[in-house]
Write an enzyme that holds these catalytic residues in place. Structure first.
Site, short mmCIF file in Angstrom:
data_model
loop_
_atom_site.label_atom_id
_atom_site.label_comp_id
_atom_site.label_asym_id
_atom_site.label_seq_id
_atom_site.Cartn_x
_atom_site.Cartn_y
_atom_site.Cartn_z
N ARG A 48 -7.50 19.47 8.81
CA ARG A 48 -6.54 19.24 7.38
C ARG A 48 -5.15 19.55 7.41
NH1 ARG A 48 -6.78 22.89 3.86
NH2 ARG A 48 -9.03 23.16 3.70
N TYR A 101 6.72 -0.85 -7.96
CA TYR A 101 5.29 -1.22 -7.57
C TYR A 101 4.40 -0.66 -8.67
CZ TYR A 101 0.91 -0.34 -4.69
OH TYR A 101 -0.17 -0.46 -4.24
N ASP A 173 11.41 4.06 -1.26
CA ASP A 173 10.06 3.50 -1.02
C ASP A 173 10.71 2.39 0.19
OD1 ASP A 173 7.98 1.80 -0.39
OD2 ASP A 173 7.21 2.33 -2.53
N LYS A 198 1.07 -1.43 5.39
CA LYS A 198 2.01 -2.52 5.12
C LYS A 198 2.55 -2.73 6.52
CE LYS A 198 0.49 -2.39 0.97
NZ LYS A 198 1.16 -1.81 -0.30
C1 LIG Z 1 1.31 -0.68 -1.03
C2 LIG Z 1 2.27 -0.03 -1.70
C3 LIG Z 1 2.45 1.07 -2.07
C4 LIG Z 1 1.15 2.04 -2.01
O1 LIG Z 1 0.57 2.18 -0.81
P1 LIG Z 1 -0.99 2.40 -0.40
O2 LIG Z 1 -1.09 2.52 0.77
O3 LIG Z 1 -1.44 1.15 -0.95
O4 LIG Z 1 -1.48 3.55 -1.25
C5 LIG Z 1 3.87 1.99 -2.49
N1 LIG Z 1 4.66 1.32 -2.47
C6 LIG Z 1 4.83 -0.30 -2.15
C7 LIG Z 1 6.13 -0.89 -2.10
C8 LIG Z 1 3.52 -0.77 -1.64
O5 LIG Z 1 3.64 -1.98 -1.37
#
Ligand SMILES: *Cc1c(COP(=O)(O)O)cnc(C)c1O
Length: 382
Positions: A48, A101, A173, A198
């Protein structure tokens, strides 16, 4: 300074010192033997707190974003949660994008607000709107660029200046751009966040998140909180992400090539009202995007003539573009944000147009992608 792909393939990934394995092993172990109490062999005690496969991923991501510290998480939302719990206290205020998001909006609105956090959604393409929204209690400006799903562009350097004068932290982000297309820390951001699910992972086979910062003290607080709440990725997930990131540069080039061609097709199709792609010269953020991004990425959104029903028919009519949530994988995906990824913002100020379709343009042969969209649009908007 080494180049991007050299770092993607080598940073944090020296051949294994005991076996010579060229690829970082999956250290599938929860605990590590000690030589006498406290006698740690490689600095590891319990997974962890830290795990060698995760460390390799973290060192790689820090190099790619140009930060001193990276922390890998079990998901992008896990990363957002730890970051906001560290940066905000009851009574504090955060500015979020007016088309954030959906999951970020839900975290702020439904989870943090009941604990006393206040927020204002702002169109961050407008720096004056940010200035007007700041309060003495504003601790965080949260930015996405390009935004999801409207592909809005914010000027990171300009937002960083405004945030700095207000003693607020600028979080970017960077999920849509990936570190190959854009590195916000170099433009003045304090923290970069990724859903590594992603583009960074890139193969739709693993969920993960990451935070990257150059701030030593903040990194220490993030590590403490992550270890306290336990939102860590497993070793195999860290390994899959590390495997994916090695090809990030070649994938992003191809995503960008293909998305440019798709945007061109859509722009010329009579069944399409508007196309949102920062690479198009008439996109309101085109110049800012050209200044801060290497290329314009693989995400394209458009509105369909004929309203919601026609948009639904387009989503149902493609054969290569798969109807699914998520984005950033090698395969092309299509979705209806209003009914799928952004259903959680329906009825709020973040609601998106109901004839909007979002594409994650993959790296297949572009002729096949263009033909697939053309036939779906022809049939849906006849
Ligand atoms: C998918 C996404 C998230 C969240 O991420 P997860 O891996 O699904 O928890 C945050 N910001 C953006 C722009 C995203 O596309």
């Amino acid at each position: 300074m080494r180049g991007f792909s050299t770092n993607a393939i080598h940073a944090g990934q020296e051949p294994d010192p005991t076996t010579g394995a060229v690829i970082t092993p999956i250290h599938q172990s929860s605990t590590f033997a000690q030589d006498g109490v406290g006698g740690l062999r490689g600095g590891y005690e319990y997974s962890r707190s830290a795990n060698p496969t995760r460390t390799a991923l973290q060192e790689c991501l820090a190099a790619l974003e140009g930060g001193r510290h990276a922390l890998a998480f079990g998901s992008g939302m896990g990363a957002s949660d730890v970051l906001l719990r560290v940066l905000l206290r009851p009574g504090d205020h955060i500015v979020i994008p007016h088309d954030a998001y959906g999951g970020t909006f839900r975290l702020v609105d439904k989870v943090l607000q009941p604990w006393g956090v206040e927020y204002t959604p702002v169109d961050l393409a407008d720096v004056d709107a940010l200035r007007a929204a700041l309060r003495p209690t504003t601790r965080v400006v949260w930015c996405e660029t390009p935004t999801n799903p409207l592909l809005g562009i914010a000027d990171i350097a300009a937002l960083a200046d405004v945030a700095r004068t207000a003693s607020a932290r600028l979080v970017v982000d960077n999920t849509f751009a990936s570190p190959y297309l854009q590195t916000p820390l170099g433009l003045g951001a304090d923290v970069v966040l990724h859903s590594t699910t992603k583009y960074v992972g890139g193969h739709s086979d693993v969920v993960g998140g990451a935070l990257v910062t150059g701030d030593d003290e903040l990194a220490e607080r993030l590590r403490f909180t992550q270890n306290s709440v336990g939102s860590v990725p497993g070793p195999f997930d860290a390994w899959l992400t590390l495997r994916g990131v090695k090809t990030l540069a070649v994938r992003m080039e191809r995503h960008s090539d293909n998305a440019e061609r798709v945007a061109e097709l859509l722009t010329g199709h009579r069944g399409v009202e508007t196309v949102r792609y920062p690479g198009l010269p008439d996109h309101p953020g085109h110049e800012v995007a050209a200044k801060q991004m290497r290329r314009f990425g693989g995400m394209v959104s458009f509105t369909v003539a004929g309203g919601r029903d026609a948009a639904m028919r387009v989503c149902a009519g493609t054969k290569i573009f798969t109807l699914a949530e998520s984005l950033g994988g090698v395969e092309s995906l299509i979705e209806h944000p209003g009914a799928m990824t952004h259903a959680s913002v329906a009825g709020s100020v973040l609601e998106v147009p109901d004839n909007l379709v979002r594409l994650s343009v993959g790296i297949e042969d572009v002729e096949d992608l263009v033909e697939d969209l053309r036939q779906a649009l022809d049939a849906a908007t006849r």
